[in-house]
Design an enzyme around this catalytic site. Structure first.
Site, mmCIF file in Angstrom:
data_model
loop_
_atom_site.group_PDB
_atom_site.id
_atom_site.type_symbol
_atom_site.label_atom_id
_atom_site.label_comp_id
_atom_site.label_asym_id
_atom_site.label_seq_id
_atom_site.Cartn_x
_atom_site.Cartn_y
_atom_site.Cartn_z
ATOM 1 N N PHE A 1 22.556 11.239 8.506
ATOM 2 C CA PHE A 1 22.973 10.942 7.121
ATOM 3 C C PHE A 1 21.798 10.739 6.191
ATOM 4 O O PHE A 1 21.977 10.350 5.051
ATOM 5 C CB PHE A 1 23.834 9.669 7.061
ATOM 6 C CG PHE A 1 24.880 9.573 8.122
ATOM 7 C CD1 PHE A 1 25.653 10.667 8.470
ATOM 8 C CD2 PHE A 1 25.098 8.360 8.758
ATOM 9 C CE1 PHE A 1 26.633 10.562 9.447
ATOM 10 C CE2 PHE A 1 26.068 8.251 9.739
ATOM 11 C CZ PHE A 1 26.828 9.358 10.092
ATOM 12 N N ALA B 1 17.407 11.245 4.882
ATOM 13 C CA ALA B 1 16.099 11.888 4.812
ATOM 14 C C ALA B 1 15.058 10.791 4.660
ATOM 15 O O ALA B 1 15.223 9.872 3.858
ATOM 16 C CB ALA B 1 16.047 12.837 3.616
ATOM 17 N N ASP C 1 -8.985 -0.178 -6.765
ATOM 18 C CA ASP C 1 -10.087 -0.707 -5.949
ATOM 19 C C ASP C 1 -10.081 -2.235 -6.055
ATOM 20 O O ASP C 1 -10.268 -2.791 -7.154
ATOM 21 C CB ASP C 1 -11.446 -0.221 -6.467
ATOM 22 C CG ASP C 1 -11.722 1.254 -6.191
ATOM 23 O OD1 ASP C 1 -10.941 1.910 -5.492
ATOM 24 O OD2 ASP C 1 -12.758 1.736 -6.694
ATOM 25 N N HIS D 1 -13.463 -4.104 -1.550
ATOM 26 C CA HIS D 1 -13.880 -2.718 -1.283
ATOM 27 C C HIS D 1 -15.403 -2.589 -1.220
ATOM 28 O O HIS D 1 -15.925 -1.760 -0.482
ATOM 29 C CB HIS D 1 -13.306 -1.814 -2.373
ATOM 30 C CG HIS D 1 -13.700 -0.386 -2.284
ATOM 31 N ND1 HIS D 1 -13.715 0.319 -1.092
ATOM 32 C CD2 HIS D 1 -14.088 0.507 -3.236
ATOM 33 C CE1 HIS D 1 -14.086 1.570 -1.334
ATOM 34 N NE2 HIS D 1 -14.334 1.703 -2.624
ATOM 35 N N HIS E 1 -18.727 0.319 -9.031
ATOM 36 C CA HIS E 1 -18.263 -0.398 -7.833
ATOM 37 C C HIS E 1 -19.073 -1.684 -7.632
ATOM 38 O O HIS E 1 -18.519 -2.765 -7.431
ATOM 39 C CB HIS E 1 -18.418 0.481 -6.590
ATOM 40 C CG HIS E 1 -17.424 1.589 -6.475
ATOM 41 N ND1 HIS E 1 -17.591 2.806 -7.083
ATOM 42 C CD2 HIS E 1 -16.237 1.664 -5.823
ATOM 43 C CE1 HIS E 1 -16.549 3.589 -6.795
ATOM 44 N NE2 HIS E 1 -15.717 2.922 -6.040
HETATM 45 C C1 23J Z 1 -16.829 4.538 -1.253
HETATM 46 C C2 23J Z 1 -18.091 4.948 -1.616
HETATM 47 C C3 23J Z 1 -18.291 5.573 -2.816
HETATM 48 C C4 23J Z 1 -17.210 5.776 -3.649
HETATM 49 C C5 23J Z 1 -15.924 5.352 -3.308
HETATM 50 C C6 23J Z 1 -15.766 4.748 -2.102
HETATM 51 C C7 23J Z 1 -14.764 5.577 -4.208
HETATM 52 O O1 23J Z 1 -14.813 6.324 -5.132
HETATM 53 C C8 23J Z 1 -13.501 4.800 -4.060
HETATM 54 O O2 23J Z 1 -12.407 5.382 -3.917
HETATM 55 O O3 23J Z 1 -13.553 3.587 -4.139
HETATM 56 S S1 23J Z 1 -17.481 6.590 -5.163
HETATM 57 MN MN MN Z 2 -11.345 3.596 -4.482
#
Ligand code: 23J
Ligand code: MN
Length: 263
Positions: free
Chosen positions: A62, A64, A79, A83, A212
C-alpha cells in the site's frame, strides 16, 4: 503591535499571499553537486543516493518509501559550528544543540550577480558591504547575510557549478576581512549560492577557508547552495534555515524558506 497581533496579521497575510514563501532550496538527489576536496588532502562526501524500499508492490503493497545515502553537507545545507576546528568546543554548536531561535531571522541579500558573471573568482570585501549598507541600510545583530551570485542557475550541471580547472575550483565568496566585518555586526550567519560558504579559491587564503574558520570560531552558522536569491529583496525578508536535528550533527540539508512581502 503586540507579538500576538503581529503573528495573527502574519497568518492572515500568509493565507492571502500578501506574504509569499520563496523556496531558497535546490533539488536534493543523485544529480546534486557535491564538494570535491583533493583526495590527497581529505576524504569526501559521497553523491546522494535514493533507493526504493517499495512502491505499492510486493515489498510494500500500500505504500511508497525510499532510503538514502546522504552526507550532512549535501545540497542546500547548514554548517553548524562544530563543522570547523575553530568551533569544536561549543556545546551548543551541533545540529541538535544549537539555539533554534537564531535560525529564523531577517536576511540581507547582497547582489553580486553581475560581478560573479564577469569573474567567477569575485571576492566580496568590507568596502562592498559598506557601500551596500549605505544604500539599503545597516546589517543588524542576529541577521542572516547572503551573497547573491545566481550560482543556482548552474546547479543542474556539477561541472558548471564546481567550475574546477587545473588550479582548483573557481566560485565567488567573501574575503577574510569581509567575514570579520560581518561578524563585527553580530550576524547569525553567512550564506552562499555556491558549493560552500567560502570562495572556490579559499583554500589558499589566510587562514584557509576564512568563512568557515571565522564563522564557526564565533559560534555562527553557514548556509551553502542556496537557490532563488534573485527572488528576494535586498532587505525585508525573513529567512528560515533550520537543520535536521541530527545527533551531534555538524550540518544538515535544509529546506531554506524566505518570507517575502508580495510585489
Ligand atoms: C570541508 C572543507 C572545506 C569546505 C567544506 C567542508 C564545505 O564547503 C562545507 O560543506 O562545509 S569548503
Ligand atoms: Mn557545509
Amino acid at each position: 503591535m503586540t507579538a500576538s497581533q503581529t503573528l495573527q496579521a502574519m497568518g492572515a497575510m500568509l493565507a492571502s499571499g500578501d506574504i509569499e514563501v520563496v523556496d531558497c532550496t535546490g533539488v536534493l538527489g543523485p544529480n546534486t553537486p557535491i564538494l570535491q576536496l583533493p583526495p590527497d588532502f581529505a576524504k569526501n562526501t559521497p553523491k546522494v543516493e535514493i533507493h526504493k524500499i517499495s512502491e505499492y508492490d510486493e515489498d510494500g503493497p500500500f505504500f511508497a518509501w525510499n532510503w538514502m545515502v546522504l552526507g550532512e553537507h549535501s545540497g542546500t545545507h547548514f554548517d553548524a559550528p562544530h563543522h570547523w576546528v575553530t568551533g569544536k568546543d561549543y556545546e551548543d554548536g551541533y545540529t541538535d544543540t544549537l539555539a533554534i531561535q537564531r535560525v529564523v531571522a531577517p536576511v540581507n541579500v547582497i547582489d553580486c550577480s553581475k560581478e560573479s558573471a564577469e569573474n567567477p573568482d569575485f571576492l566580496l570585501t568590507p568596502e562592498h558591504v559598506k557601500e551596500w549598507e549605505a544604500k539599503h541600510g545597516e546589517i543588524g545583530k542576529g541577521e542572516w547575510v547572503v551573497m547573491r551570485t545566481d550560482w543556482d542557475k548552474r546547479a543542474h550541471d556539477e561541472n558548471l557549478f564546481l567550475n574546477t580547472d587545473e588550479n582548483g575550483p573557481h566560485s565567488p565568496g567573501p574575503t577574510p576581512e569581509c567575514v570579520e566585518y560581518l561578524l563585527s555586526k553580530g550576524i547569525v550567519g553567512w550564506g552562499s549560492q555556491c558549493i560552500g560558504t567560502d570562495a572556490g579559491q579559499a583554500g589558499g587564503m589566510n587562514p584557509p577557508f576564512p568563512a568557515h574558520n571565522f564563522l564557526h570560531r564565533d559560534n555562527c552558522f553557514g548556509l551553502a547552495s542556496l537557490a532563488n536569491l534573485d527572488k528576494l529583496p535586498p532587505k525585508g525578508a525573513i529567512l528560515i534555515a533550520a537543520p535536521l536535528k541530527i545527533e551531534r550533527g555538524t550540518g544538515s540539508p535544509i529546506r531554506a524558506l524566505a518570507l517575502v512581502p508580495k510585489g
